[in-house]
Design a protein around this motif. Structure first.
Motif, mmCIF file in Angstrom:
data_model
loop_
_atom_site.group_PDB
_atom_site.id
_atom_site.type_symbol
_atom_site.label_atom_id
_atom_site.label_comp_id
_atom_site.label_asym_id
_atom_site.label_seq_id
_atom_site.Cartn_x
_atom_site.Cartn_y
_atom_site.Cartn_z
ATOM 1 N N PRO A 326 0.827 -1.217 0.000
ATOM 2 C CA PRO A 326 0.000 0.000 0.000
ATOM 3 C C PRO A 326 0.854 1.257 0.000
ATOM 4 N N ARG A 327 0.206 2.372 -0.184
ATOM 5 C CA ARG A 327 0.885 3.663 -0.143
ATOM 6 C C ARG A 327 1.429 3.915 1.269
ATOM 7 N N ARG A 328 2.606 4.548 1.340
ATOM 8 C CA ARG A 328 3.214 4.891 2.627
ATOM 9 C C ARG A 328 3.643 6.352 2.612
ATOM 10 N N VAL A 329 3.137 7.107 3.585
ATOM 11 C CA VAL A 329 3.538 8.503 3.763
ATOM 12 C C VAL A 329 3.934 8.665 5.222
ATOM 13 N N ALA A 330 5.158 9.103 5.459
ATOM 14 C CA ALA A 330 5.648 9.202 6.835
ATOM 15 C C ALA A 330 6.619 10.368 6.949
ATOM 16 N N GLN A 356 -2.673 7.489 6.921
ATOM 17 C CA GLN A 356 -4.056 7.253 7.315
ATOM 18 C C GLN A 356 -4.844 8.553 7.466
ATOM 19 N N HIS A 357 -4.152 9.687 7.540
ATOM 20 C CA HIS A 357 -4.818 10.974 7.690
ATOM 21 C C HIS A 357 -5.037 11.683 6.357
ATOM 22 N N LYS A 398 1.063 13.757 17.555
ATOM 23 C CA LYS A 398 0.899 12.960 16.335
ATOM 24 C C LYS A 398 -0.480 13.174 15.709
ATOM 25 N N GLU A 399 -1.000 14.388 15.818
ATOM 26 C CA GLU A 399 -2.312 14.729 15.267
ATOM 27 C C GLU A 399 -2.136 15.501 13.969
ATOM 28 N N VAL A 400 -2.996 15.224 12.980
ATOM 29 C CA VAL A 400 -2.935 15.866 11.668
ATOM 30 C C VAL A 400 -4.229 16.635 11.433
#
Length: 442
Positions: A326-330, A356-357, A398-400
């Motif tokens: 899956p796509r990964r953004v970090a 996930q955000h 860790k809030e977006v």
């Protein structure tokens, strides 16, 4: 005790209390039971060593709340830093970006928009004042720094105007100070700057620091790097100081001319350059290029969450979905060791997942800004059909939060978030917001 008797006793006590000369304007509703005048109380507040003490005083009663918020500029003349090792997320109010048609524009976060802060959420006032300072607003002004509640803008009319013309603005009050222009024999090319305030000093500073100080560095025509500083107290630029070898064009690129952080108790300012960190001692104006195996491109400088508040690099990792993956953004946060010299200590690394955000159609991501006091990272995400969005990530929680969105075809080409600068309140603005409910009747 019967209510009637309580009222008689209260009236008798009030008649024996000395009357304040300035309490009549508030209809007596602010009577705090003390005979001290507003001037004496403000003087006491100005001597308190901690920001937390001032916040507690503002919460004590209506009168103290009014005095702390309305006299914040005087109270904060005494250097009083934020508590060490803390992020105050409410300080991040949003970001400025360049609108091709109207100059700088401000976009607030959801929490800032709800707070109804006076001045800041009326950006047209600031834009009009900045545009009035340039003959051709379509070529400027351009924001070059943002720290501690102040922004610095370049007022040059165009690329051929080699003299640097800067102004320091306070978006909360609309005040604009135009600095004396700077020009060398052959003009000044690329440069970087930052702005420091009393927030960067402690209460032991002697003499007290000026309201603000602008630090500027640039390449000279003689293959050297030069530094100057401007103090709001003196009103003049310091003489040119030559330090070290000339920085290359790649090192003086976009990254080094936009973002900066101040670390080690306000003693060192750092910029991210080409595969390196440029560290400048603010006491001696001695620079040091810290060469390491830094990741170029989608990387910015920041300060790690408490405890420690160490210098760190923040890198965005974006991996498109392939096959079964899956796509990964970090975001990869690397806390640099104190010496910052390669090989003496391993960096601490933390990876924060954010995919996930984000919407499912996000295809690209770009880091834009780091807010030092609140620990908020601003980044943009490119989506399908040309949509572009701005997000804020809190490093400690860790809030977006999505701040803004721009649809393709909405007018203008290129990057819709050009020249993005995050904006945080300083101590004066923060204390002033404590009285918003008082002034609005909330």
């Amino acid at each position: 005790m019967p209510p009637a008797r309580r009222r008689r006793l209260a009236s008798r006590r009030a008649s024996k209390r000395p009357r304040r000369a300035d309490s009549s304007s508030h209809g007596g509703a602010e009577d705090d039971g003390t005979p001290l005048t507003d001037e004496i109380l403000v003087g006491i507040f100005a001597g308190l060593p901690e920001m937390a003490d001032l916040v507690r005083c503002a919460a004590t009663c209506t009168r103290w709340r009014r005095l702390v918020s309305s006299e914040a500029a005087f109270i904060c003349r005494t250097p009083r830093p934020w508590p060490a090792g803390r992020f105050v997320r409410r300080l991040a109010l949003g970001f400025f970006h360049r609108d091709a048609a109207a100059g700088p524009r401000f976009t607030p976060t959801a929490s800032a928009a709800r707070s109804r802060l006076p001045g800041l959420l009326q950006p047209n006032v600031l834009v009009e004042r900045l545009n009035a300072l340039v003959e051709r607003p379509e070529n400027g002004p351009r924001l070059v720094a943002s720290r501690n509640g102040l922004i610095v803008a370049d007022l040059r009319r165009g690329r051929r105007d080699r003299a640097i013309k800067l102004c320091v603005c306070n978006p909360m009050t609309g005040e604009v100070d135009v600095l004396p222009p700077l020009s060398g024999e052959d003009g000044l090319g690329r440069y970087a700057c930052t702005v420091l305030t009393a927030d960067d000093h402690d209460q032991t500073s002697d003499p007290p620091p000026p309201a603000y100080r602008v630090i500027l560095f640039y390449n000279t025509c003689r293959s050297n790097t030069a530094f100057r500083s401007y103090s709001s107290e003196d009103g003049v630029w310091s003489p040119e100081t030559i330090r070290g070898e000339r920085l290359g064009k790649k090192q003086m690129g976009v990254g080094v001319t936009r973002t900066s952080v101040v670390v080690y108790g306000g003693k060192v300012a750092c910029w991210f350059a080409k595969n390196a960190v440029l560290a400048l001692s603010l006491n001696t104006l001695l620079p040091q290029v810290l060469s390491r195996a830094f990741v170029d491109g989608n990387t910015i400088l920041g300060v790690s969450p408490p405890p420690g508040r160490r210098l760190c690099t923040i890198q965005m990792i974006f991996e498109a979905p392939t096959g079964y993956w899956p796509r990964r953004v970090a975001l990869r946060v690397s806390k640099l060791n104190r010496s910052i010299h390669q090989g003496q200590e391993e960096d601490e690394v933390e990876v924060i997942q954010v995919e996930q955000h984000l919407p499912a159609d996000v295809t690209t991501g770009q880091l834009r800004w780091f807010c030092e006091k609140s620990g908020v990272v601003l980044f943009t995400a490119g989506c399908s059909h040309g949509r572009s969005e701005v997000y804020a990530l809190s490093l400690d929680k860790k809030e977006v939060e999505k701040i803004a969105s721009h649809e393709a075809g909405g007018g203008g080409g290129g990057d819709p978030w050009e020249n993005l600068h995050g904006y945080e309140m300083d101590r004066v603005a923060y204390l002033a917001t404590l009285g918003v409910g008082y002034r609005t009747g909330g």
